[in-house]
Design a protein around this motif. Structure first.
Motif, PDB file in Angstrom:
ATOM      1  N   GLY A 110      71.610  18.090 -10.380  1.00  0.00           N
ATOM      2  CA  GLY A 110      70.194  17.738 -10.212  1.00  0.00           C
ATOM      3  C   GLY A 110      69.421  17.775 -11.506  1.00  0.00           C
TER       4      GLY A 110
ATOM      5  N   ALA B 129      57.117  19.878 -20.583  1.00  0.00           N
ATOM      6  CA  ALA B 129      58.392  20.580 -20.363  1.00  0.00           C
ATOM      7  C   ALA B 129      59.541  19.710 -20.867  1.00  0.00           C
ATOM      8  CB  ALA B 129      58.567  20.858 -18.866  1.00  0.00           C
TER       9      ALA B 129
ATOM     10  N   GLY C 129      41.053  19.006 -24.081  1.00  0.00           N
ATOM     11  CA  GLY C 129      39.891  18.849 -23.219  1.00  0.00           C
ATOM     12  C   GLY C 129      40.304  18.489 -21.809  1.00  0.00           C
TER      13      GLY C 129
ATOM     14  N   GLY D 173      60.995  11.114 -16.925  1.00  0.00           N
ATOM     15  CA  GLY D 173      61.681  12.320 -17.387  1.00  0.00           C
ATOM     16  C   GLY D 173      63.157  12.289 -17.081  1.00  0.00           C
TER      17      GLY D 173
ATOM     18  N   LEU E 262      39.923  14.990 -16.678  1.00  0.00           N
ATOM     19  CA  LEU E 262      39.073  14.369 -15.663  1.00  0.00           C
ATOM     20  C   LEU E 262      37.827  13.754 -16.293  1.00  0.00           C
ATOM     21  CD1 LEU E 262      39.364  17.015 -12.792  1.00  0.00           C
ATOM     22  CD2 LEU E 262      40.832  15.064 -13.312  1.00  0.00           C
TER      23      LEU E 262
ATOM     24  N   GLN F 171      58.125   8.442 -11.468  1.00  0.00           N
ATOM     25  CA  GLN F 171      58.445   9.683 -12.192  1.00  0.00           C
ATOM     26  C   GLN F 171      59.098   9.393 -13.541  1.00  0.00           C
ATOM     27  OE1 GLN F 171      60.787  12.690 -10.100  1.00  0.00           O
ATOM     28  NE2 GLN F 171      61.633  13.307 -12.072  1.00  0.00           N
TER      29      GLN F 171
ATOM     30  N   GLN G  67      62.264  18.719 -19.628  1.00  0.00           N
ATOM     31  CA  GLN G  67      62.756  17.671 -18.729  1.00  0.00           C
ATOM     32  C   GLN G  67      61.835  16.446 -18.748  1.00  0.00           C
ATOM     33  OE1 GLN G  67      62.228  20.851 -17.729  1.00  0.00           O
ATOM     34  NE2 GLN G  67      64.177  21.666 -17.029  1.00  0.00           N
TER      35      GLN G  67
ATOM     36  N   ILE H  59      49.703  16.966 -18.587  1.00  0.00           N
ATOM     37  CA  ILE H  59      51.166  17.178 -18.524  1.00  0.00           C
ATOM     38  C   ILE H  59      51.527  18.225 -19.573  1.00  0.00           C
ATOM     39  CG2 ILE H  59      53.411  16.079 -18.980  1.00  0.00           C
ATOM     40  CD1 ILE H  59      52.341  13.535 -17.721  1.00  0.00           C
ATOM     41  N   SER H  60      52.284  19.250 -19.168  1.00  0.00           N
ATOM     42  CA  SER H  60      52.533  20.376 -20.077  1.00  0.00           C
ATOM     43  C   SER H  60      53.548  20.040 -21.173  1.00  0.00           C
ATOM     44  CB  SER H  60      53.020  21.594 -19.283  1.00  0.00           C
ATOM     45  OG  SER H  60      54.199  21.257 -18.573  1.00  0.00           O
TER      46      SER H  60
ATOM     47  N   MET I  91      50.306  17.590 -13.236  1.00  0.00           N
ATOM     48  CA  MET I  91      49.673  18.520 -12.292  1.00  0.00           C
ATOM     49  C   MET I  91      48.274  18.921 -12.747  1.00  0.00           C
ATOM     50  SD  MET I  91      51.575  18.674  -9.797  1.00  0.00           S
ATOM     51  CE  MET I  91      50.870  20.031  -8.844  1.00  0.00           C
TER      52      MET I  91
ATOM     53  N   ASP J 135      44.767  23.028 -22.603  1.00  0.00           N
ATOM     54  CA  ASP J 135      45.367  24.187 -23.281  1.00  0.00           C
ATOM     55  C   ASP J 135      45.844  23.789 -24.688  1.00  0.00           C
ATOM     56  OD1 ASP J 135      46.833  26.299 -24.177  1.00  0.00           O
ATOM     57  OD2 ASP J 135      48.305  26.284 -22.531  1.00  0.00           O
TER      58      ASP J 135
ATOM     59  N   THR K 135      65.062  13.369 -14.727  1.00  0.00           N
ATOM     60  CA  THR K 135      65.537  12.914 -13.416  1.00  0.00           C
ATOM     61  C   THR K 135      64.696  11.743 -12.910  1.00  0.00           C
ATOM     62  OG1 THR K 135      64.298  14.815 -12.567  1.00  0.00           O
ATOM     63  CG2 THR K 135      66.690  15.015 -12.614  1.00  0.00           C
TER      64      THR K 135
ATOM     65  N   ILE L 104      46.611  14.669 -23.660  1.00  0.00           N
ATOM     66  CA  ILE L 104      45.289  15.200 -23.287  1.00  0.00           C
ATOM     67  C   ILE L 104      45.549  16.445 -22.457  1.00  0.00           C
ATOM     68  CG2 ILE L 104      43.113  14.732 -22.093  1.00  0.00           C
ATOM     69  CD1 ILE L 104      43.927  11.688 -22.284  1.00  0.00           C
TER      70      ILE L 104
HETATM   71  C1  LIG Z   1      66.506  19.967 -12.825  1.00  0.00           C
HETATM   72  C2  LIG Z   1      65.107  19.632 -13.204  1.00  0.00           C
HETATM   73  C3  LIG Z   1      64.788  18.320 -13.484  1.00  0.00           C
HETATM   74  C4  LIG Z   1      63.478  17.985 -13.832  1.00  0.00           C
HETATM   75  N1  LIG Z   1      63.159  16.687 -14.096  1.00  0.00           N
HETATM   76  C5  LIG Z   1      61.897  16.391 -14.452  1.00  0.00           C
HETATM   77  C6  LIG Z   1      61.531  15.046 -14.766  1.00  0.00           C
HETATM   78  O1  LIG Z   1      62.322  14.099 -14.701  1.00  0.00           O
HETATM   79  N2  LIG Z   1      60.244  14.821 -15.125  1.00  0.00           N
HETATM   80  C7  LIG Z   1      59.298  15.801 -15.210  1.00  0.00           C
HETATM   81  O2  LIG Z   1      58.148  15.510 -15.562  1.00  0.00           O
HETATM   82  N3  LIG Z   1      59.630  17.061 -14.914  1.00  0.00           N
HETATM   83  C8  LIG Z   1      60.881  17.385 -14.517  1.00  0.00           C
HETATM   84  N4  LIG Z   1      61.173  18.661 -14.183  1.00  0.00           N
HETATM   85  C9  LIG Z   1      60.079  19.629 -14.067  1.00  0.00           C
HETATM   86  C10 LIG Z   1      59.632  20.234 -15.382  1.00  0.00           C
HETATM   87  O3  LIG Z   1      60.436  21.364 -15.689  1.00  0.00           O
HETATM   88  C11 LIG Z   1      58.175  20.675 -15.299  1.00  0.00           C
HETATM   89  O4  LIG Z   1      58.050  21.596 -14.238  1.00  0.00           O
HETATM   90  C12 LIG Z   1      57.210  19.529 -15.066  1.00  0.00           C
HETATM   91  O5  LIG Z   1      57.412  18.517 -16.031  1.00  0.00           O
HETATM   92  C13 LIG Z   1      55.786  20.049 -15.187  1.00  0.00           C
HETATM   93  O6  LIG Z   1      54.921  19.062 -14.726  1.00  0.00           O
HETATM   94  P1  LIG Z   1      53.414  19.042 -15.253  1.00  0.00           P
HETATM   95  O7  LIG Z   1      53.410  19.074 -16.724  1.00  0.00           O
HETATM   96  O8  LIG Z   1      52.739  17.909 -14.564  1.00  0.00           O
HETATM   97  O9  LIG Z   1      52.809  20.358 -14.598  1.00  0.00           O
HETATM   98  P2  LIG Z   1      52.450  21.819 -15.256  1.00  0.00           P
HETATM   99  O10 LIG Z   1      53.631  22.357 -15.926  1.00  0.00           O
HETATM  100  O11 LIG Z   1      51.851  22.540 -14.147  1.00  0.00           O
HETATM  101  O12 LIG Z   1      51.407  21.444 -16.366  1.00  0.00           O
HETATM  102  C14 LIG Z   1      50.104  21.028 -16.117  1.00  0.00           C
HETATM  103  C15 LIG Z   1      49.402  20.909 -17.467  1.00  0.00           C
HETATM  104  O13 LIG Z   1      48.106  20.398 -17.272  1.00  0.00           O
HETATM  105  C16 LIG Z   1      47.199  21.110 -18.106  1.00  0.00           C
HETATM  106  N5  LIG Z   1      45.875  21.000 -17.460  1.00  0.00           N
HETATM  107  C17 LIG Z   1      45.379  21.712 -16.417  1.00  0.00           C
HETATM  108  N6  LIG Z   1      44.170  21.228 -16.067  1.00  0.00           N
HETATM  109  C18 LIG Z   1      43.904  20.207 -16.917  1.00  0.00           C
HETATM  110  C19 LIG Z   1      42.825  19.306 -17.058  1.00  0.00           C
HETATM  111  N7  LIG Z   1      41.759  19.338 -16.239  1.00  0.00           N
HETATM  112  N8  LIG Z   1      42.887  18.390 -18.049  1.00  0.00           N
HETATM  113  C20 LIG Z   1      43.953  18.330 -18.898  1.00  0.00           C
HETATM  114  N9  LIG Z   1      45.000  19.165 -18.807  1.00  0.00           N
HETATM  115  C21 LIG Z   1      44.980  20.062 -17.812  1.00  0.00           C
HETATM  116  C22 LIG Z   1      47.746  22.506 -18.189  1.00  0.00           C
HETATM  117  O14 LIG Z   1      47.291  23.159 -19.375  1.00  0.00           O
HETATM  118  C23 LIG Z   1      49.250  22.237 -18.209  1.00  0.00           C
HETATM  119  O15 LIG Z   1      49.720  22.082 -19.540  1.00  0.00           O
HETATM  120  C24 LIG Z   1      62.475  19.018 -13.873  1.00  0.00           C
HETATM  121  C25 LIG Z   1      62.837  20.328 -13.631  1.00  0.00           C
HETATM  122  C26 LIG Z   1      64.128  20.638 -13.305  1.00  0.00           C
HETATM  123  C27 LIG Z   1      64.490  22.075 -13.036  1.00  0.00           C
END
Ligand SMILES: Cc1cc2nc3c(=O)[nH]c(=O)nc-3n(C[C@H](O)[C@H](O)[C@H](O)COP(=O)(O)OP(=O)(O)OC[C@H]3O[C@@H](n4cnc5c(N)ncnc54)[C@H](O)[C@@H]3O)c2cc1C
Length: 366
Positions: A170, A308, A342, A289, A345, A287, A310, A305-306, A248, A327, A291, A324
């Motif tokens: 996975g 990560a 910043g 990344g 939204l 999606q 992946q 988007i943080s 997220m 943090d 996967t 953008i």
């Molecule tokens: C086996 C495996 C496969 C995976 N494959 C993928 C993949 O293909 N693609 C993928 O994306 N992930 C994948 N992941 C998940 C990955 O590890 C992360 O969990 C995921 O990328 C995090 O998504 P995110 O950045 O949207 O959310 P979060 O990690 O929750 O990050 C949210 C970010 O938004 C910021 N934020 C919060 N509020 C605001 C705001 N108002 N304005 C601006 N910034 C804000 C925060 O500071 C934070 O940095 C995989 C994980 C595993 C274990």
């Protein structure tokens, strides 16, 4: 171009520097091959990406690089062959037959199997596309050879074997599979993972024609109609020049309209991180990344988007990453070329408005 058969081996001494001597039964297997995937006269760009990568493998082995083109008569094969040479092929194996005009597993698999049995490629690469995934499995089974599917990296190891890397469990692990004991060594590779090679205008090569021995009555499937592919947007995301994506950090599904609004103004495609799909806020084909999709746009805008690992592996081929994030220590700023600290939204609608105005001014200025 000529119809002469290829010489037995490329100049330059094959397998020079490789540690392991090949078993006798493998001695006839030469060349690196790439399937030039053509449907209705249009070549899938993954074919050129694979020729670029195949060139490196062929040079490492000291063998030639060939394209295999299956097409219906008049399917723009001449243009496809010229392009294949410009992207690095030394020769093209061409099968032209009315039965190959549109993809059906049976005639394509028969054609590919016959080509392989006749000309014996050492390595055979196909795109991990709908067509490539379907065809590669049948061809590998028929030839009783190994297939490493959905690869993200290719190399030649110290024994001269194909070392094909792909995500496993996975996506939690990357595994590298060495296929020295198989011929041909087969792999499908995800579109956009390999860089597009530079076209070398005027570069030429040889064409080897081969005939398909099959009749329509041998084929159990019939094409009744063509229905437009509802998933075409998947391909457009992978090959888009500009991509805007949300994570997220956008907080709620309604806020993804800010992403699609900006994408629309920029003529861009839109995407998202994996948890957004898991929440059901966006469909899986969006999606990005490890996967999801691999993208290589000129501009990638990632909002909330943080970054990560992946996610990063799917976007790091982008020319410019604009992040953008609220943090300032978010991981994405470690690889972004430009960053805005910043609230997405507020920033997304501001960018949409600014681009809308700028584009309107540009239009007025002609
Ligand atoms: C086996 C495996 C496969 C995976 N494959 C993928 C993949 O293909 N693609 C993928 O994306 N992930 C994948 N992941 C998940 C990955 O590890 C992360 O969990 C995921 O990328 C995090 O998504 P995110 O950045 O949207 O959310 P979060 O990690 O929750 O990050 C949210 C970010 O938004 C910021 N934020 C919060 N509020 C605001 C705001 N108002 N304005 C601006 N910034 C804000 C925060 O500071 C934070 O940095 C995989 C994980 C595993 C274990």
């Amino acid at each position: 171009m000529s119809d002469k058969a290829a010489p037995a081996a490329a100049a330059g001494g094959s397998r020079a520097g490789m540690k392991k001597e090949l078993p006798e039964r493998f001695r006839d297997y030469k060349h690196v091959w790439v399937l030039i995937e053509m449907e209705r006269g249009v070549v899938h760009p993954v074919s050129w990406e694979l020729l670029g990568e195949g060139r490196k493998l062929a040079d490492k082995l000291g063998v030639e690089l060939a394209g295999a083109l299956l097409a219906g008569p008049g399917d723009a094969s001449t243009k496809a062959i010229e392009e294949a040479f410009s992207y690095g092929a030394d020769l093209v194996y061409l099968m032209e037959d009315p039965l190959l005009a549109d993809y059906r597993n049976q005639p394509y698999a028969a054609a590919m199997t016959d080509l392989v049995n006749t000309f014996k490629p050492e390595i055979l690469l196909m795109g991990a596309t709908n067509l490539g995934r379907d065809l590669a499995g049948t061809v590998a089974t028929t030839l009783a050879t190994g297939l490493t599917a959905d690869c993200t990296e290719l190399a030649i190891d110290h024994e001269g074997s194909l070392a094909a890397t792909r995500p496993t469990f996975g996506g939690t692990l990357l595994c590298t599979i060495h296929t020295l004991n198989f011929r041909p060594q087969m792999a499908t590779i995800r579109p956009r993972v390999m860089a597009m090679p530079e076209a070398q205008e005027g570069r030429t090569g040889r064409v080897v024609r081969h005939s398909l021995v099959m009749a329509e009555s041998d084929i159990i499937t019939k094409i009744l109609d063509f229905i437009p592919d509802a998933n075409m947007d998947k391909a457009q995301l992978a090959y888009a020049d500009i991509v805007v994506a949300g994570g997220m950090g956008l907080g709620r599904p309604e806020n993804f309209k800010l992403v699609t609004d900006l994408a629309q103004v920029l003529g861009a495609e839109y995407g998202c991180s994996r948890p957004v799909v898991q929440k059901g806020w966006m469909p899986a084909e969006r999606q990005i990344g490890q996967t999801g999709k691999t993208i290589r746009p000129r501009l990638y805008i990632a909002a909330g988007i943080s970054g990560a690992i992946q996610h990063r592996v799917g976007v790091e081929g982008s020319d410019i990453v604009l992040a953008i994030n609220t943090d300032p220590n978010a991981t994405i700023f470690e690889f972004a070329h430009m960053g805005i600290v910043g609230d997405a939204l507020q920033i997304l609608p501001a960018l949409t408005e600014a681009f809308r105005r700028r584009l309107a001014v540009n239009r007025l200025a002609g």
